[in-house]
Design a protein around this motif. Structure first.
Motif, PDB file in Angstrom:
ATOM      1  N   ALA A  35       0.827  -1.205   0.000  1.00 23.95           N
ATOM      2  CA  ALA A  35       0.000   0.000   0.000  1.00 23.95           C
ATOM      3  C   ALA A  35       0.866   1.262   0.000  1.00 23.95           C
ATOM      4  O   ALA A  35       0.492   2.281  -0.591  1.00 23.95           O
ATOM      5  CB  ALA A  35      -0.927   0.002   1.207  1.00 23.95           C
ATOM      6  N   LEU A  36       2.043   1.182   0.617  1.00 23.90           N
ATOM      7  CA  LEU A  36       2.962   2.322   0.631  1.00 23.90           C
ATOM      8  C   LEU A  36       3.433   2.637  -0.789  1.00 23.90           C
ATOM      9  O   LEU A  36       3.447   3.795  -1.209  1.00 23.90           O
ATOM     10  CB  LEU A  36       4.161   2.039   1.543  1.00 23.90           C
ATOM     11  N   GLY A  37       3.776   1.595  -1.539  1.00 19.45           N
ATOM     12  CA  GLY A  37       4.176   1.789  -2.933  1.00 19.45           C
ATOM     13  C   GLY A  37       3.044   2.368  -3.766  1.00 19.45           C
ATOM     14  O   GLY A  37       3.254   3.262  -4.593  1.00 19.45           O
ATOM     15  N   ALA A  38       1.838   1.873  -3.544  1.00 26.83           N
ATOM     16  CA  ALA A  38       0.685   2.377  -4.289  1.00 26.83           C
ATOM     17  C   ALA A  38       0.424   3.843  -3.949  1.00 26.83           C
ATOM     18  O   ALA A  38       0.140   4.659  -4.831  1.00 26.83           O
ATOM     19  CB  ALA A  38      -0.549   1.529  -3.975  1.00 26.83           C
ATOM     20  N   GLN A  39       0.551   4.178  -2.668  1.00 24.41           N
ATOM     21  CA  GLN A  39       0.363   5.569  -2.238  1.00 24.41           C
ATOM     22  C   GLN A  39       1.410   6.471  -2.884  1.00 24.41           C
ATOM     23  O   GLN A  39       1.094   7.565  -3.357  1.00 24.41           O
ATOM     24  CB  GLN A  39       0.441   5.655  -0.707  1.00 24.41           C
ATOM     25  N   ALA A  40       2.649   6.015  -2.936  1.00 23.08           N
ATOM     26  CA  ALA A  40       3.721   6.800  -3.556  1.00 23.08           C
ATOM     27  C   ALA A  40       3.443   7.006  -5.040  1.00 23.08           C
ATOM     28  O   ALA A  40       3.654   8.105  -5.578  1.00 23.08           O
ATOM     29  CB  ALA A  40       5.064   6.100  -3.349  1.00 23.08           C
ATOM     30  N   GLY A  41       2.953   5.981  -5.719  1.00 21.39           N
ATOM     31  CA  GLY A  41       2.630   6.103  -7.138  1.00 21.39           C
ATOM     32  C   GLY A  41       1.516   7.100  -7.392  1.00 21.39           C
ATOM     33  O   GLY A  41       1.588   7.912  -8.320  1.00 21.39           O
ATOM     34  N   ARG A  42       0.475   7.045  -6.558  1.00 21.51           N
ATOM     35  CA  ARG A  42      -0.632   8.006  -6.709  1.00 21.51           C
ATOM     36  C   ARG A  42      -0.158   9.433  -6.455  1.00 21.51           C
ATOM     37  O   ARG A  42      -0.539  10.365  -7.169  1.00 21.51           O
ATOM     38  CB  ARG A  42      -1.782   7.652  -5.763  1.00 21.51           C
ATOM     39  N   LEU A  43       0.693   9.605  -5.461  1.00 22.72           N
ATOM     40  CA  LEU A  43       1.212  10.941  -5.150  1.00 22.72           C
ATOM     41  C   LEU A  43       2.078  11.466  -6.293  1.00 22.72           C
ATOM     42  O   LEU A  43       1.978  12.641  -6.669  1.00 22.72           O
ATOM     43  CB  LEU A  43       1.995  10.914  -3.838  1.00 22.72           C
ATOM     44  N   ALA A  44       2.911  10.608  -6.880  1.00 20.12           N
ATOM     45  CA  ALA A  44       3.738  11.014  -8.021  1.00 20.12           C
ATOM     46  C   ALA A  44       2.862  11.457  -9.188  1.00 20.12           C
ATOM     47  O   ALA A  44       3.111  12.506  -9.799  1.00 20.12           O
ATOM     48  CB  ALA A  44       4.663   9.872  -8.440  1.00 20.12           C
ATOM     49  N   SER A  45       1.826  10.692  -9.487  1.00 19.07           N
ATOM     50  CA  SER A  45       0.914  11.052 -10.579  1.00 19.07           C
ATOM     51  C   SER A  45       0.214  12.373 -10.302  1.00 19.07           C
ATOM     52  O   SER A  45       0.072  13.213 -11.186  1.00 19.07           O
ATOM     53  CB  SER A  45      -0.134   9.954 -10.785  1.00 19.07           C
ATOM     54  N   TRP A  46      -0.202  12.568  -9.066  1.00 18.92           N
ATOM     55  CA  TRP A  46      -0.883  13.808  -8.710  1.00 18.92           C
ATOM     56  C   TRP A  46       0.052  15.001  -8.848  1.00 18.92           C
ATOM     57  O   TRP A  46      -0.338  16.039  -9.382  1.00 18.92           O
ATOM     58  CB  TRP A  46      -1.427  13.708  -7.285  1.00 18.92           C
ATOM     59  N   LEU A  47       1.296  14.866  -8.385  1.00 19.58           N
ATOM     60  CA  LEU A  47       2.257  15.971  -8.511  1.00 19.58           C
ATOM     61  C   LEU A  47       2.515  16.318  -9.979  1.00 19.58           C
ATOM     62  O   LEU A  47       2.670  17.487 -10.326  1.00 19.58           O
ATOM     63  CB  LEU A  47       3.573  15.633  -7.814  1.00 19.58           C
ATOM     64  N   GLU A  48       2.558  15.302 -10.821  1.00 19.95           N
ATOM     65  CA  GLU A  48       2.768  15.551 -12.253  1.00 19.95           C
ATOM     66  C   GLU A  48       1.562  16.237 -12.886  1.00 19.95           C
ATOM     67  O   GLU A  48       1.713  17.073 -13.770  1.00 19.95           O
ATOM     68  CB  GLU A  48       3.063  14.238 -12.983  1.00 19.95           C
ATOM     69  N   SER A  49       0.368  15.898 -12.425  1.00 18.74           N
ATOM     70  CA  SER A  49      -0.844  16.454 -13.042  1.00 18.74           C
ATOM     71  C   SER A  49      -1.240  17.814 -12.461  1.00 18.74           C
ATOM     72  O   SER A  49      -2.119  18.479 -13.000  1.00 18.74           O
ATOM     73  CB  SER A  49      -2.010  15.478 -12.884  1.00 18.74           C
TER      74      SER A  49
END
Length: 158
Positions: A35-49
């Motif tokens: 879940a930590l990896g998934a959270q990091a991925g969502r945060l990265a996508s959000w920062l990019e968008s």
């Protein structure tokens, strides 16, 4: 002699420039490593968008407004690109760009911030006014009592 009195023009002060910290920490937490990896991925996508959101604002919100769960990581970077790269690496289970680990869940914390009190009896009024502070101090004193030559409360308030 003549005197003319009038209001001078209103001069708006220029705002102080806000200095960006040399690095920004992004805190991520989740119930488990996956879940930590998934959270990091969502945060990265959000920062990019969301390029209009300052990374320092995102860091502040993550540090003060999110739950602190069992698995934790912090990604540190000087700019958005470094932070996104660190988050992507964490999402791909490469923690080399992050500091990660599990939390202890403890409730007691002690802070010894200096070499003595700022003034004699400091904290005595807090004990009288705030029951929660008094309870916490009692717990700390009870734990230190067997280890010290003099009672901690006596040293603090004498």
């Amino acid at each position: 002699a003549h005197v003319i009195i009038e209001q001078g023009p209103v001069v708006e002060p220029e705002p102080e420039p806000v200095e960006q910290a040399p690095v920004v920490p992004l805190l991520v937490s989740a119930k488990d490593e996956r879940a930590l990896g998934a959270q990091a991925g969502r945060l990265a996508s959000w920062l990019e968008s969301e390029p209009s959101v300052a990374v320092s604002d995102a860091a502040w919100s993550l540090a003060t407004g999110r739950a602190v769960l069992e698995q934790r990581a912090v990604v540190v970077g000087a700019d958005r690109d470094e932070l996104v790269a660190g988050l992507r690496a964490l999402a791909e289970e490469d923690a080399s760009g992050a500091i990660s680990g599990g939390g202890s869940g403890g409730k007691l914390a002690l802070l010894f911030a200096g070499q003595g009190s700022q003034r004699v009896g400091m904290g005595a009024s807090l004990v009288e006014v705030f029951p929660v502070f008094a309870e916490a101090l009692d717990e700390i004193c009870a734990r230190f009592e067997p280890l010290l030559p003099h009672p901690l409360r006596e040293v603090m308030f004498s």
